[in-house]
Design a protein around this motif. Sequence first.
Motif, mmCIF file in Angstrom:
data_model
loop_
_atom_site.group_PDB
_atom_site.id
_atom_site.type_symbol
_atom_site.label_atom_id
_atom_site.label_comp_id
_atom_site.label_asym_id
_atom_site.label_seq_id
_atom_site.Cartn_x
_atom_site.Cartn_y
_atom_site.Cartn_z
ATOM 1 N N TYR A 142 -7.620 7.869 -2.165
ATOM 2 C CA TYR A 142 -8.900 7.912 -2.858
ATOM 3 C C TYR A 142 -8.663 8.252 -4.323
ATOM 4 O O TYR A 142 -7.858 9.123 -4.638
ATOM 5 N N PHE A 143 -9.357 7.566 -5.210
ATOM 6 C CA PHE A 143 -9.442 8.006 -6.595
ATOM 7 C C PHE A 143 -10.641 7.370 -7.265
ATOM 8 O O PHE A 143 -11.169 6.357 -6.825
ATOM 9 N N GLU A 144 -11.083 8.016 -8.356
ATOM 10 C CA GLU A 144 -12.215 7.522 -9.121
ATOM 11 C C GLU A 144 -11.754 6.343 -9.975
ATOM 12 O O GLU A 144 -10.692 6.405 -10.585
ATOM 13 N N VAL A 145 -12.549 5.283 -10.008
ATOM 14 C CA VAL A 145 -12.239 4.137 -10.865
ATOM 15 C C VAL A 145 -13.290 3.949 -11.955
ATOM 16 O O VAL A 145 -13.068 3.196 -12.892
ATOM 17 N N GLY A 146 -14.409 4.627 -11.829
ATOM 18 C CA GLY A 146 -15.487 4.486 -12.804
ATOM 19 C C GLY A 146 -15.739 5.742 -13.603
ATOM 20 O O GLY A 146 -16.661 5.801 -14.407
ATOM 21 N N SER A 147 -14.893 6.747 -13.368
ATOM 22 C CA SER A 147 -15.029 7.993 -14.119
ATOM 23 C C SER A 147 -13.646 8.591 -14.345
ATOM 24 O O SER A 147 -12.669 8.184 -13.714
ATOM 25 N N ALA A 148 -13.605 9.555 -15.248
ATOM 26 C CA ALA A 148 -12.378 10.307 -15.526
ATOM 27 C C ALA A 148 -12.650 11.760 -15.176
ATOM 28 O O ALA A 148 -13.615 12.349 -15.674
ATOM 29 N N ALA A 149 -11.822 12.315 -14.299
ATOM 30 C CA ALA A 149 -11.981 13.709 -13.874
ATOM 31 C C ALA A 149 -10.973 14.580 -14.624
ATOM 32 O O ALA A 149 -9.779 14.278 -14.649
ATOM 33 N N GLN A 150 -11.455 15.655 -15.211
ATOM 34 C CA GLN A 150 -10.610 16.518 -16.035
ATOM 35 C C GLN A 150 -9.447 17.128 -15.266
ATOM 36 O O GLN A 150 -8.414 17.441 -15.860
ATOM 37 N N SER A 167 -0.153 5.518 -5.887
ATOM 38 C CA SER A 167 -0.622 5.497 -4.501
ATOM 39 C C SER A 167 0.375 4.764 -3.609
ATOM 40 O O SER A 167 0.714 5.233 -2.520
ATOM 41 N N LYS A 168 0.832 3.626 -4.069
ATOM 42 C CA LYS A 168 1.807 2.829 -3.319
ATOM 43 C C LYS A 168 3.092 3.632 -3.104
ATOM 44 O O LYS A 168 3.640 3.659 -2.002
ATOM 45 N N SER A 169 3.567 4.294 -4.147
ATOM 46 C CA SER A 169 4.818 5.056 -4.039
ATOM 47 C C SER A 169 4.680 6.245 -3.089
ATOM 48 O O SER A 169 5.678 6.716 -2.545
ATOM 49 N N LYS A 170 3.464 6.710 -2.863
ATOM 50 C CA LYS A 170 3.221 7.828 -1.944
ATOM 51 C C LYS A 170 3.022 7.349 -0.510
ATOM 52 O O LYS A 170 2.765 8.153 0.379
ATOM 53 N N GLY A 171 3.102 6.031 -0.306
ATOM 54 C CA GLY A 171 2.978 5.493 1.046
ATOM 55 C C GLY A 171 1.590 5.030 1.433
ATOM 56 O O GLY A 171 1.349 4.684 2.591
ATOM 57 N N CYS A 172 0.695 4.970 0.477
ATOM 58 C CA CYS A 172 -0.653 4.502 0.802
ATOM 59 C C CYS A 172 -0.629 2.990 1.006
ATOM 60 O O CYS A 172 0.034 2.263 0.277
ATOM 61 N N GLN A 173 -1.388 2.555 1.995
ATOM 62 C CA GLN A 173 -1.490 1.133 2.310
ATOM 63 C C GLN A 173 -2.760 0.520 1.733
ATOM 64 O O GLN A 173 -2.946 -0.685 1.766
ATOM 65 N N GLY A 174 -3.629 1.360 1.231
ATOM 66 C CA GLY A 174 -4.878 0.898 0.654
ATOM 67 C C GLY A 174 -5.442 1.943 -0.270
ATOM 68 O O GLY A 174 -4.948 3.070 -0.337
ATOM 69 N N ILE A 175 -6.482 1.543 -0.990
ATOM 70 C CA ILE A 175 -7.168 2.487 -1.866
ATOM 71 C C ILE A 175 -8.657 2.481 -1.571
ATOM 72 O O ILE A 175 -9.226 1.473 -1.155
ATOM 73 N N GLU A 176 -9.257 3.650 -1.791
ATOM 74 C CA GLU A 176 -10.700 3.822 -1.679
ATOM 75 C C GLU A 176 -11.207 4.180 -3.073
ATOM 76 O O GLU A 176 -11.116 5.322 -3.503
ATOM 77 N N PRO A 177 -11.682 3.193 -3.814
ATOM 78 C CA PRO A 177 -12.124 3.454 -5.187
ATOM 79 C C PRO A 177 -13.541 4.025 -5.220
ATOM 80 O O PRO A 177 -14.446 3.519 -4.575
#
Length: 132
Positions: free
Chosen positions: A5-13, A58-68
């Motif tokens: 999971y990560f934000e794609v429409g915002s920046a979190a401090q 995300s890929k390098s951590k073994g994630c197979q997908g993303i939840e934007p």
Amino acid sequence: LVTCYFEVGSAAQWRDDYAQFPESAMSGTAPNNWDDERWVDISNQTVRGIMQARMDASKSKGCQGIEPDWLDNYTYSQKEYDSTEKIKVPTKAQELDYMRFLADEAHKRGMMIALKNVPDLAIEKFSDGQTV
């Protein structure tokens, strides 16, 4: 399926890459009162590069997908999005362009990408005619 999971429409401090976002690409308004976040200009090339780097991580951590998260930027009023009007609310077409960019980048990495916050866009078509 391991999904990141990560934000794609915002920046979190609190994110490590926050300082990489250009000030000119961040709103003066916090999304839905998340005071440690700012909306981002989804058409900005630096913002898009940060999202590519997040996918690589995300890929390098073994994630197979993303939840934007925050794919619904276009649904907000200008006052909600950026009352300072430094960045403009994206149009639906701009949001679809960004979603296509994100999907293409995820697929280049062999990853799936979820559709979040905007189920009504599932029936929409990208500019090339493919369904979201």
